[in-house]
Motif scaffolding. Structure first.
Motif, PDB file in Angstrom:
ATOM      1  N   LEU A 101       0.715  -1.377   0.161  1.00 25.53           N
ATOM      2  CA  LEU A 101       0.122   0.072   0.506  1.00 25.53           C
ATOM      3  C   LEU A 101       1.106   1.355   0.168  1.00 25.53           C
ATOM      4  CD1 LEU A 101      -3.069  -1.052   2.337  1.00 25.53           C
ATOM      5  CD2 LEU A 101      -2.869   0.092  -0.222  1.00 25.53           C
ATOM      6  N   ARG A 102       0.655   2.221  -0.885  1.00 20.68           N
ATOM      7  CA  ARG A 102       1.130   3.395  -0.309  1.00 20.68           C
ATOM      8  C   ARG A 102       0.381   4.169   0.889  1.00 20.68           C
ATOM      9  NH1 ARG A 102      -0.496   5.658  -6.269  1.00 20.68           N
ATOM     10  NH2 ARG A 102       1.022   3.737  -6.879  1.00 20.68           N
ATOM     11  N   ALA A 141      -7.887   1.030  -3.755  1.00 14.06           N
ATOM     12  CA  ALA A 141      -8.606   1.130  -4.916  1.00 14.06           C
ATOM     13  C   ALA A 141      -8.166   0.659  -6.147  1.00 14.06           C
ATOM     14  CB  ALA A 141      -8.866   2.765  -5.673  1.00 14.06           C
ATOM     15  N   GLU A 142      -6.574   0.735  -6.276  1.00 15.42           N
ATOM     16  CA  GLU A 142      -6.249   0.070  -7.138  1.00 15.42           C
ATOM     17  C   GLU A 142      -5.793  -1.296  -7.006  1.00 15.42           C
ATOM     18  OE1 GLU A 142      -3.254   3.672  -8.184  1.00 15.42           O
ATOM     19  OE2 GLU A 142      -2.370   2.340  -7.259  1.00 15.42           O
ATOM     20  N   PHE A 143      -5.234  -1.222  -5.300  1.00 11.69           N
ATOM     21  CA  PHE A 143      -5.748  -3.079  -5.513  1.00 11.69           C
ATOM     22  C   PHE A 143      -6.859  -4.055  -5.680  1.00 11.69           C
ATOM     23  CE2 PHE A 143      -6.736  -6.893  -2.177  1.00 11.69           C
ATOM     24  CZ  PHE A 143      -5.271  -7.126  -2.864  1.00 11.69           C
ATOM     25  N   LEU A 144      -7.794  -3.381  -5.352  1.00 14.22           N
ATOM     26  CA  LEU A 144      -9.270  -3.702  -5.536  1.00 14.22           C
ATOM     27  C   LEU A 144      -9.675  -4.215  -7.342  1.00 14.22           C
ATOM     28  CD1 LEU A 144     -11.251  -2.159  -2.751  1.00 14.22           C
ATOM     29  CD2 LEU A 144     -10.707  -4.028  -3.102  1.00 14.22           C
ATOM     30  N   ARG A 145      -8.916  -2.721  -7.522  1.00 11.51           N
ATOM     31  CA  ARG A 145      -9.212  -3.378  -9.094  1.00 11.51           C
ATOM     32  C   ARG A 145      -9.049  -3.826  -9.330  1.00 11.51           C
ATOM     33  NH1 ARG A 145      -8.323   1.860  -9.784  1.00 11.51           N
ATOM     34  NH2 ARG A 145      -9.951   3.068  -9.688  1.00 11.51           N
ATOM     35  N   GLU A 146      -7.598  -4.057  -9.161  1.00  8.56           N
ATOM     36  CA  GLU A 146      -6.537  -5.599 -10.195  1.00  8.56           C
ATOM     37  C   GLU A 146      -6.887  -6.393  -9.768  1.00  8.56           C
ATOM     38  OE1 GLU A 146      -3.707  -8.189 -11.216  1.00  8.56           O
ATOM     39  OE2 GLU A 146      -4.470  -6.167 -12.050  1.00  8.56           O
ATOM     40  N   VAL A 147      -7.504  -6.810  -8.775  1.00  6.92           N
ATOM     41  CA  VAL A 147      -8.815  -8.178  -8.089  1.00  6.92           C
ATOM     42  C   VAL A 147     -10.284  -8.649  -9.113  1.00  6.92           C
ATOM     43  CG1 VAL A 147     -10.053  -9.391  -6.417  1.00  6.92           C
ATOM     44  CG2 VAL A 147      -7.997  -7.910  -5.285  1.00  6.92           C
ATOM     45  N   ALA A 200     -11.595  -2.539   5.808  1.00  7.09           N
ATOM     46  CA  ALA A 200     -11.494  -1.044   5.051  1.00  7.09           C
ATOM     47  C   ALA A 200     -11.871  -2.410   3.577  1.00  7.09           C
ATOM     48  CB  ALA A 200     -11.338   0.229   4.956  1.00  7.09           C
ATOM     49  N   VAL A 201     -10.466  -2.842   3.405  1.00  4.22           N
ATOM     50  CA  VAL A 201     -10.530  -3.855   2.108  1.00  4.22           C
ATOM     51  C   VAL A 201     -11.628  -5.457   2.280  1.00  4.22           C
ATOM     52  CG1 VAL A 201      -8.765  -5.292   1.023  1.00  4.22           C
ATOM     53  CG2 VAL A 201      -7.698  -3.063   1.616  1.00  4.22           C
ATOM     54  N   HIS A 246      -9.722   5.678   4.148  1.00  3.58           N
ATOM     55  CA  HIS A 246      -9.458   4.699   3.551  1.00  3.58           C
ATOM     56  C   HIS A 246     -10.102   4.880   1.823  1.00  3.58           C
ATOM     57  CE1 HIS A 246      -8.155   2.405   7.139  1.00  3.58           C
ATOM     58  NE2 HIS A 246      -7.560   1.530   6.472  1.00  3.58           N
ATOM     59  N   ARG A 247     -11.223   5.927   1.451  1.00  8.20           N
ATOM     60  CA  ARG A 247     -11.697   5.980   0.779  1.00  8.20           C
ATOM     61  C   ARG A 247     -11.056   4.816  -0.949  1.00  8.20           C
ATOM     62  NH1 ARG A 247      -9.150  10.390   2.604  1.00  8.20           N
ATOM     63  NH2 ARG A 247      -7.644  10.472   0.507  1.00  8.20           N
ATOM     64  N   LEU A 248     -11.664   3.423  -0.291  1.00  2.37           N
ATOM     65  CA  LEU A 248     -11.766   2.310  -1.508  1.00  2.37           C
ATOM     66  C   LEU A 248     -13.066   2.958  -2.945  1.00  2.37           C
ATOM     67  CD1 LEU A 248     -10.534  -0.189   0.457  1.00  2.37           C
ATOM     68  CD2 LEU A 248      -8.989   1.465   0.013  1.00  2.37           C
ATOM     69  N   ASP A 249     -12.850   3.610  -3.505  1.00  5.37           N
ATOM     70  CA  ASP A 249     -14.027   4.071  -4.735  1.00  5.37           C
ATOM     71  C   ASP A 249     -12.763   3.595  -5.948  1.00  5.37           C
ATOM     72  OD1 ASP A 249     -15.373   5.065  -6.805  1.00  5.37           O
ATOM     73  OD2 ASP A 249     -14.538   6.940  -6.015  1.00  5.37           O
ATOM     74  N   VAL A 250     -13.579   1.714  -6.185  1.00  7.76           N
ATOM     75  CA  VAL A 250     -13.286   1.558  -6.705  1.00  7.76           C
ATOM     76  C   VAL A 250     -13.540   1.640  -8.623  1.00  7.76           C
ATOM     77  CG1 VAL A 250     -12.220  -0.686  -6.222  1.00  7.76           C
ATOM     78  CG2 VAL A 250     -14.454  -0.169  -7.001  1.00  7.76           C
ATOM     79  N   THR A 251     -14.641   2.467  -8.595  1.00  7.57           N
ATOM     80  CA  THR A 251     -15.434   3.177  -9.805  1.00  7.57           C
ATOM     81  C   THR A 251     -14.791   4.223 -10.044  1.00  7.57           C
ATOM     82  OG1 THR A 251     -16.980   4.400  -8.468  1.00  7.57           O
ATOM     83  CG2 THR A 251     -16.973   3.019  -8.504  1.00  7.57           C
TER      84      THR A 251
END
Length: 434
Positions: free
Chosen positions: A48-49, A75-81, A105-106, A391-396
């Motif tokens: 994580l950055r 978010a980039e990790f979730l997008r990769e998944v 969060a993840v 964490h703002r995990l916005d994959v959209t």
């Protein structure tokens, strides 16, 4: 179709520091079902950055993997998944080597991806669990596997989950994945004491200066002994915890003898030449004990929860510099060692059998149940929203292209941040105390 014993098992590890990357990468290899031919030996790694993003040197020094992990946002990790599933290369297992809030969060992010088949989620702790036991565990609840590093921890973890009415079936007893190495063998003419430093224990400048002064004094009292101060990071680098008073700076005020040195490097390699490991509460003590290296846990700054050395009550290892100066060496309690999962012997090789079996059973299911954490909008409406918002995990959101210029700017910003934390902030705090 789920992964089976005839298919390769693809594993992704997401970590947020060098020590957690080490734990995650080694754990991934140990929990992958051994009877899956063609399964990847090396997990796909991501870090994580953030404020504690490890440098390339720190990652290489862990010795956890030959392949460097990729730096990403959550978010980039979730997008990769999600993209991996679209490519037909889905991840079967995801190991979250993260702090509790980030794990929660993840978990939410994975639940919201809408995958045809989600990965098995594994998490746990890097070492000794001596603080935030309940909060850290409840933030991790919802993972399919919560690894405990010993029977002692497994009992505590289950007690917390059952005590709040949450399912405890995810708790699986295992061991620290990086225990190992050759048993201690004294060498004629070698006498090496290694102090395993920690970035935030002890915490105050006065206490850290005291520990350093006693190490230097010990070196002077024992000129035939090599005294090594094993450091986790170089100035400007971060680890799991912030280091406000680095020993590298404090030692400038002293005039250590020639037999006192600062060292870096892989802990396992340092332990290969260690005859006495001394620490306040570092997990390195468990590595040392597993190899039957004489080990001492200091009481000089008190046996206190904030120091983490209260974890070693009953171990027989608690001692002081005065006793070490006199040549006294603690003798570990065998029953305590066994409860902590660090007793040397063949049992360590089978310590991950239960975790492998649990992962294999989950992979064999036709479908995995929804992720169901304990902390929800119903159980923690005044706590969970803040965790997720941070964490703002916005994959959209559209992915950010990592251009060379953007990388340079990001590194410069990170350097400025570290300078502010390690150099400017302490000065400001001291001025505020005047």
């Amino acid at each position: 179709m789920p992964a089976s014993s005839s298919e390769a098992v693809r594993v992704a590890v997401l970590a947020d520091s060098d020590t957690r990357w080490k734990w995650g990468a080694l754990t991934a290899r140990r929990i992958t079902p051994a009877d899956a031919p063609g399964s990847e030996k090396e997990p796909t790694g991501f870090v994580l950055r953030g404020r504690a993003t490890p440098t390339a040197r720190q990652l290489a020094e862990t010795g956890a993997s030959e392949a460097a992990p990729r730096e990403v946002t959550g978010a980039e990790f979730l997008r990769e998944v999600k993209d991996a599933e679209a490519r037909g290369e889905r991840y079967d297992v995801v190991v979250l080597a993260l702090v509790g809030g980030t794990v929660r969060a993840v978990l939410q992010g994975l639940a919201d991806l809408g995958l045809a088949r989600r990965p098995v989620v594994v998490t746990g702790y890097v070492g000794v669990v001596y603080e935030k036991l309940a909060d850290g565990l409840l933030l991790r609840h919802g993972a399919d596997v919560v690894l405990a590093n010993s029977r002692h921890d497994a009992d505590r973890f289950r007690a917390v989950y059952e005590g709040v009415g949450a399912g405890a079936e995810s708790v699986v007893e295992a061991a620290l994945p990086f225990l190992g190495g050759a048993p201690h063998r004294p060498e004629e003419g070698r006498d090496t004491l290694v102090f395993a430093a920690q970035p935030s224990v002890p915490v105050t400048r006065a206490e850290r200066a005291y520990v350093l002064e006693r190490l230097v004094r010990h070196a002077r009292l024992h000129p035939g002994r090599e005294v090594l101060l094993k450091l986790r990071s170089k100035p400007g680098e971060h680890t799991t915890h912030l280091e406000e008073h680095p020993y590298q700076k404090l030692v400038r005020d002293l005039d250590p003898p020639a037999n006192f040195r600062l060292v870096y490097g892989h802990m396992g390699e340092v332990l290969d030449r260690t005859d006495l490991l001394v620490t306040v509460s570092s997990t390195a003590a468990l590595e040392s004990l597993h190899r039957r290296i004489p080990t001492a846990v200091l009481t000089d700054c008190g046996v206190r929860e904030v120091n983490g050395n209260h974890h070693f009550i009953g171990s027989g290892l608690l001692t002081s510099f005065d006793r070490l100066d006199r040549g006294e060496v603690p003798v570990p309690d065998e029953e305590w060692l066994d409860r902590q999962g660090v007793a040397a012997g063949g049992s360590y090789d089978s310590a991950f059998d239960a975790a492998r079996d649990r992962v294999a059973q989950l992979l064999a299911l036709p479908g995995l149940p929804p992720i169901s954490p304990y902390y929800t909008a119903e159980t923690a409406p005044g706590y969970l929203p803040g965790i997720l918002a941070r964490h703002r995990l916005d994959v959209t959101a559209p992915p950010v292209r990592d251009s060379g210029l953007r990388r340079i700017v990001r590194e410069a910003a990170r350097g400025a941040y570290r300078h502010g934390v390690q150099r400017v902030a302490p000065v400001v705090r001291r001025l505020g105390e005047l």
